[in-house]
Design an enzyme around this catalytic site. Structure first.
Site, PDB file in Angstrom:
ATOM      1  N   GLU A 145      -0.176  -3.492  -2.796  1.00  0.00           N
ATOM      2  CA  GLU A 145       1.266  -3.692  -2.578  1.00  0.00           C
ATOM      3  C   GLU A 145       2.100  -3.474  -3.835  1.00  0.00           C
ATOM      4  OE1 GLU A 145       1.628  -7.522  -0.635  1.00  0.00           O
ATOM      5  OE2 GLU A 145       0.225  -6.951   0.928  1.00  0.00           O
ATOM      6  N   GLU A 253      -6.529  -3.531   6.993  1.00  0.00           N
ATOM      7  CA  GLU A 253      -6.209  -4.921   7.378  1.00  0.00           C
ATOM      8  C   GLU A 253      -5.605  -4.989   8.783  1.00  0.00           C
ATOM      9  OE1 GLU A 253      -3.795  -6.873   4.396  1.00  0.00           O
ATOM     10  OE2 GLU A 253      -4.859  -5.924   2.748  1.00  0.00           O
TER      11      GLU A 253
END
Ligand code: 9MR
Length: 331
Positions: A145, A253
């Site tokens: 991220e 994910e």
């Protein structure tokens, strides 16, 4: 034991043996799950994770603040437990993650603005952890991220690392990880880059630059935490363009949440969404696998208020229709 009882036992055993598991069909591409160390003491969870999946990711156990509680003090207990579980069950193990703007220990956070020291602790941390797990991790999410939302400026998220170290910290992280564990595949992982958009375009440009410079980056991971109906329509196209750059790609994910309360209709749509996500990976040779972020609603990280029931099995380990849908897309 009577003959009758013996036959019942034999028949039940036979059923256990021939019962299909997802991993049996996932030969060319792995099917993974996030694992939570605390949940392994639940016998059903413990049994199912290894029976259904042939890859695992640590849900929290390898994050910086979990491993290095204070400078130089490491606690590998839970992470080692997960690695041992993966090895016992012949699963690949992904590593997650060295650098993330969350779960940073206080001592590192306190080095905001102190370039020389922060550079040192980042290098120490990555080297220590990658060396500890050397040879046991198939792929590392080196950075997680780190992209900003709109691809502006240097394309990276503002915060401790960028502010203090400048944009080259990402390349440096890859080089450090590679030096410590040269055989691990090194990934950049993010959310919001599943489809083609400003954020994934920015990543595409960055990855091209890094490859041209010889940065040891081997893969792009798209997280894929989707809301119902929200699987990016350009998921396949987007994964493919990164694969065409000579990188591995993976869904790292995946889960698909819907607005509660659930219903049969929502579960049916959820199954279609799961199928869409898996099928996007299926026909791309360099899409190496799909990992779901947990497999049972019993231990599920809900981060979107009012939404939930996002995993393949419900809280009582009952398979949802999504399990069958996914199975069809495995190769
Ligand atoms: O599922 C994880 C949850 O248990 C943690 O509380 C949270 C903060 O550490 O992180 C969750 O996992 C995140 C992952 O590490 C990175 N992408 C988003 C995931 C879901 O929030």
């Amino acid at each position: 034991m009577s003959l009758f009882k013996t036959s019942i036992v034999l028949v039940s055993l036979l059923f256990v043996c021939i019962e299909a598991h997802l991993r049996d069909k996932a030969k060319q591409k792995y099917i993974g799950t996030a694992l939570a160390a605390h949940a392994l003491s639940d016998p059903e969870y413990n049994q199912m994770a290894g029976a259904e999946f042939n890859s695992a990711s640590p849900e929290n156990e390898m994050k910086w603040a979990a491993l290095e509680t204070s400078r130089g003090h490491y606690n590998f207990g839970d992470a080692d437990k997960l690695v041992a579980y993966a090895q016992q069950h012949d699963m690949k193990m992904r590593g997650h993650t060295f650098l993330w703007h969350r779960r940073i220990p206080a001592y590192a956070e306190a080095l905001h603005g102190n370039k020389a020291e922060l550079e040192k602790v980042v290098k120490e941390h990555i080297t220590k952890v990658a060396t500890h797990f050397k040879g046991k991790i198939y792929a590392w999410d080196v950075v997680n991220e780190v992209l900003n939302e709109d691809g502006s400026g240097n394309k990276l998220r503002k915060g401790l690392f960028l502010d203090t170290l400048g944009p080259s910290y990402v390349e440096e992280a890859f080089r450090t990880a590679h030096a410590a564990d040269p055989n691990a595949k090194l990934y950049i992982n993010d959310y919001g880059i599943e489809g083609k958009n400003k954020k994934s375009d920015a990543l595409y440009e960055l990855v091209k630059e890094w490859k041209a410079k010889g940065v040891p980056i081997h893969g792009v991971g798209v997280q894929a935490h989707f809301r119902e109906g929200g699987v990016a329509s350009t998921l396949h196209e987007n994964l493919k363009r990164f694969a065409d750059l000579g990188l591995d790609v993976a869904i790292t994910e995946l889960n698909i949440r819907y607005k509660l309360p659930g219903s049969a209709d929502k579960k049916a749509k959820q199954a279609q969404d799961y199928e869409k996500a898996f099928s996007a990976c299926k026909t791309i040779p360099r899409c190496v696998g799909v990992t779901v972020w947990g497999f049972t609603d019993k231990y599920s990280n809900i981060f979107d208020k009012g939404y939930g029931e996002q995993e393949l099995w419900d809280q009582h380990y009952k398979p949802k229709s999504a399990v069958n849908a996914v199975e069809k897309e495995l190769i």
